[in-house]
Structures are given as structure tokens and as C-alpha cells.
Design a protein around this motif. Sequence first.
Motif, PDB file in Angstrom:
ATOM      1  N   VAL A 351       4.103   0.194 -12.888  1.00  0.00           N
ATOM      2  CA  VAL A 351       3.460  -0.988 -13.470  1.00  0.00           C
ATOM      3  C   VAL A 351       4.402  -2.168 -13.297  1.00  0.00           C
ATOM      4  N   LEU A 352       3.915  -3.224 -12.671  1.00  0.00           N
ATOM      5  CA  LEU A 352       4.724  -4.401 -12.339  1.00  0.00           C
ATOM      6  C   LEU A 352       4.164  -5.651 -13.006  1.00  0.00           C
ATOM      7  N   VAL A 353       5.050  -6.521 -13.469  1.00  0.00           N
ATOM      8  CA  VAL A 353       4.651  -7.817 -14.029  1.00  0.00           C
ATOM      9  C   VAL A 353       5.472  -8.918 -13.354  1.00  0.00           C
ATOM     10  N   ASP A 354       5.015 -10.145 -13.552  1.00  0.00           N
ATOM     11  CA  ASP A 354       5.693 -11.331 -12.991  1.00  0.00           C
ATOM     12  C   ASP A 354       5.801 -11.257 -11.464  1.00  0.00           C
ATOM     13  N   VAL A 355       4.803 -10.667 -10.828  1.00  0.00           N
ATOM     14  CA  VAL A 355       4.819 -10.527  -9.372  1.00  0.00           C
ATOM     15  C   VAL A 355       4.137 -11.756  -8.754  1.00  0.00           C
ATOM     16  N   PRO A 356       4.797 -12.442  -7.837  1.00  0.00           N
ATOM     17  CA  PRO A 356       4.192 -13.619  -7.204  1.00  0.00           C
ATOM     18  C   PRO A 356       2.907 -13.271  -6.466  1.00  0.00           C
ATOM     19  N   GLU A 357       1.966 -14.212  -6.462  1.00  0.00           N
ATOM     20  CA  GLU A 357       0.664 -13.955  -5.862  1.00  0.00           C
ATOM     21  C   GLU A 357       0.718 -13.811  -4.342  1.00  0.00           C
ATOM     22  N   ASP A 358       1.794 -14.264  -3.722  1.00  0.00           N
ATOM     23  CA  ASP A 358       1.881 -14.139  -2.266  1.00  0.00           C
ATOM     24  C   ASP A 358       2.642 -12.886  -1.837  1.00  0.00           C
ATOM     25  N   SER A 359       2.934 -11.993  -2.769  1.00  0.00           N
ATOM     26  CA  SER A 359       3.660 -10.763  -2.419  1.00  0.00           C
ATOM     27  C   SER A 359       2.693  -9.730  -1.858  1.00  0.00           C
ATOM     28  N   GLU A 360       3.231  -8.756  -1.130  1.00  0.00           N
ATOM     29  CA  GLU A 360       2.411  -7.703  -0.552  1.00  0.00           C
ATOM     30  C   GLU A 360       1.705  -6.886  -1.622  1.00  0.00           C
ATOM     31  N   ALA A 361       2.358  -6.702  -2.769  1.00  0.00           N
ATOM     32  CA  ALA A 361       1.780  -5.905  -3.842  1.00  0.00           C
ATOM     33  C   ALA A 361       0.533  -6.542  -4.431  1.00  0.00           C
ATOM     34  N   VAL A 362       0.341  -7.833  -4.208  1.00  0.00           N
ATOM     35  CA  VAL A 362      -0.832  -8.551  -4.701  1.00  0.00           C
ATOM     36  C   VAL A 362      -1.845  -8.796  -3.591  1.00  0.00           C
ATOM     37  N   ARG A 363      -1.365  -9.024  -2.378  1.00  0.00           N
ATOM     38  CA  ARG A 363      -2.250  -9.433  -1.289  1.00  0.00           C
ATOM     39  C   ARG A 363      -2.794  -8.269  -0.462  1.00  0.00           C
ATOM     40  N   GLU A 364      -2.001  -7.206  -0.304  1.00  0.00           N
ATOM     41  CA  GLU A 364      -2.379  -6.107   0.586  1.00  0.00           C
ATOM     42  C   GLU A 364      -2.777  -4.866  -0.213  1.00  0.00           C
ATOM     43  N   GLU A 365      -3.613  -4.039   0.397  1.00  0.00           N
ATOM     44  CA  GLU A 365      -4.034  -2.800  -0.251  1.00  0.00           C
ATOM     45  C   GLU A 365      -2.862  -1.817  -0.298  1.00  0.00           C
TER      46      GLU A 365
END
Length: 494
Positions: A351-365
Motif C-alpha cells: 500500500v503506497l501513499v503520496d505517489v506522484p500522478e506521473d509515476s508508473e505505479a499510477v499510470r501503468e497497469e
Amino acid sequence: MTAIALDSDVLESRNPATGELLATYPVDDAASVQTAVDRAREASEWWRDLGFDGRRSRLQTWKHTLVRRIDDLAQIMHDETGKPFDDARLEAVLAIDHLGWAAKHAAKVLGPRRVPSGLVGINLAASVEYQPLGVVGVIGPWNYPVLTPMGSIAYALAAGNSVVYKPSEHSPGVGVWLADTFAEAVPELPVFQVITGFGATGAALCRSGVGKLGFTGSTATGKKVMAACAETLTPVLIEAGGKDAAIVAADADLDAAADAIAFGAMGNAGQTCVGIERAYVESAVFDSFVEKVKVIAEGIQVGADAQLGPITMPGQLPIIQRHIEDALARGGRAVVGGPESVQAPYVHPVVLVDVPEDSEAVREETFGPTLTITRVASLDEAVNLANAGRYGLGSAIFSRSRKNAMELARRLRTGMTSINGVQSFAMVPSLPFGGTGDSGFGRIHGPDGLKEFTRPKAVARQRFKPPANLLTFTRTAKDVTSTMKLLRLLHGKG
């Protein structure tokens, strides 16, 4: 590894948790694929001519067989994919329910029906019906090797088509078992056949002259499937990846939301196309929500016979690892797990928080048991962030306000939305399932899923001579004048 090539002719299926050899299967080449499709084409005429009642009876017989032997099917799923046995049984339950719905409703959805002919065509009897395409090719995934392909197989069969199915090389045994049990219910002709192999086998199916190709898998592979099908103008249905988001409003039941989202993110080891990979939570309840998810995630058991099984496809492990590391390198913080959670063949919850929206964890499956949780100032911000990606498959909203939840659902650029739950749309056979953007196009399930595997046939039958005979070289000026008067009457006011 779940499946490897021993040589050019043999495919091994292995248990991803133990490495145990389960079975070997042939690697079908282009010639054998074409043979299967040719046999299916002959069978399709017989299957079509059975009519809705005849097909319904035989599909119900198959359904009864699946119910009686559901534990056998679940065991094969468990062995080939590593998913927990009860999760496999639940998947089979949903697939059987979809099969039953398709068989029961095909006649009503696809059968001939009268439609209004309008004043201009007042002398015509207009009708429409939906005719089968002949042979439907299906390429299925390994993560839900029964439920997902059944969304194409069952609906295509109920619509009157024969089917040639290529299961994933990671779950060939499930596909073979389905075809074998179908043959017990329908022994007359090879209406439903399975071919096995790797990408080249799927490419051969695309080029084999099927009436339509239904594909489920990654976006990258979906593009290759489309390119291969384009060579013969074969229409395609693409159900590709997702990066589904959940929105948690300040008025949500946080215990229920945390429980559902944790399962949506971690269930099936996160290997779900409509799994929740992102959560956007209003600031007022953010800290409380994160704490509740943390407690749940830390309590999840991981292992061969636990709540989370192994990552089925070994090649996904480095992708999951990279996404976690990228999120942390960009300033994210792990409240559960971290890079050390990747312990092949397993991945423990992250579980991750404070992750930037342009990171792979947010943008990629990611396709693993990971979840990013992001604080938002408003629900408008949550919708904008949820819609910012290139995928558009499923989504979820948690709010006690039915009005607000419905409004938010309509604003999300996804094919499906669950309210106060996750993935519940997949449990309703009458609802269409599919995405937009890089998640693909076309629909399985429901009336849309039945029509997806047919061609509409329109018929206009003359009941009596038209008042104004327009479609002839003998028409008169009076015919044209009366038509113009009718035009003004119908469409000229307002």
C-alpha cells in the motif's frame, strides 16, 4: 514457469507455485488451426439450424455438467494459475450464471421483431433480427481462465455461432477441460473446439477467416491482434488492460470501503483487469481510510493455499518490482510492504501513499497486489485524476449519497462502475462488460454481448402499394408533390 515450449510441437503446463508438471499440450500450427476453423464452419450450419430452443437445450445440458463437476474445474484453475481454490469456485459460479443467462435470453434479444416503418414507409412491414456470424475465434487470458472467455464463448454459442478457442499458454488445461465437457453435452459435431499454443497460434486464428475474433489480454497484444485481423478485415472485440480507480467520498462507510477496495486491489494477487489499483480519497477521511486499509492488508495471508496465491506469469514480477521502486524513488511512501514484498513467485500486499500522478505505479497497469491511495481536496479533483489515464475499463465509487454517487459514476470515463462495492458489475449477466481508450472496445455479457457476435439483418416487406410510388422511373410529379407535403408535415414545423 506455468508454460514453456519443450520443442516446436509441445507445450508444458506447470503449477506456478510449485513448478510441478501438470500436463503437456500440442502447439497448434497454422495448418492445424485452419483445420479446426474449417471443421467449425461445417458445424456452425448445423448449430445455427438447431434454432434458439435447440441450442438452449444443449447449453443447459452443458451448464448442468459444469455445476456437477465444478470442483474438478476449480482444481484445474487452482493448479494452473495458483489462485485459491474457493476463488476458483466463485469464478466458475459466475461463469455458469452467465452461460445460463445467455442461453435463456438469446431468443428474446436476437429473434425477429417488428419495428415502426414510419409514415413515409407506411406500406411496409419492417423487421430486424440478428444472425450468427458463423465461426467466432476467442483468445482468452490466464488470470480468469473461465469467467472471462466464457463472456465470449457462451454468448457466441447462444447466438448460433461455433467457437474455436485458444486459451492462454499459462492455462491450457482449463480450456481443454471446457471443450471436453461441452463435447459430452453436444457430441454430434465440433461446435466448440480448443487449440493450444503460443502467440503464433493466436496469430493463425486471427488470419484463419473466422467471422469475428474476441480477445482478452494486454493492450500491446491487443494491437497485434487487431493488425493481424486487419489483413482479412476480420472484426475484433478487444478487452484489454485497466488501471481502475476507486473514489471514496467523505460521507462513505469507511469500513465497508476499505474492506472492498482492499479486496479489489489484492484479490487474485492483484491479477485482475478490473482490479482497483488507485484510490482517491477526500481529505477529511484520508488518514482514517489509509489506516483501515493498512490493517486489512497486513492481515492478508500469502501462500500456495492461502488468500493470495502466486503471480501466475513470472514476467510480471519485475514489472511489479519496478513500479514499487519508482513510486518510492519519486517521493511515495509505503505504509504496507515495499520492494521486499516481491518474493517470487509471490508478492505480498503493498500500500503506497503520496505517489506522484506521473509515476508508473499510477499510470501503468501493475497487475499485482499493490494499491496507491491519494488525498484529494474534492470529488471533482478525484474524477479528474481518475479520468486522466489512458485506460477506461472499470471503476468504483463509495458514498452514502445515491444521487452524488450516480452523478460521479456518469462522469467517469469507464465502461463500468460499481457503487459501494468493487467489480460487482461483472456479477450481473444482463450488464455489458468492456472498456474504452486503451482498455479496448466492444462488449461481452448482456444483450450487447449477444449482439456482439451477430450481424443485424433488416427486412422491409411491402404490404400494399405505396400511396406515392417513388422508387420507379414511372413516378409522376404528383408523387413528388405529395411526398414534399408529407415532409413539411412531419419535419417542417418548430
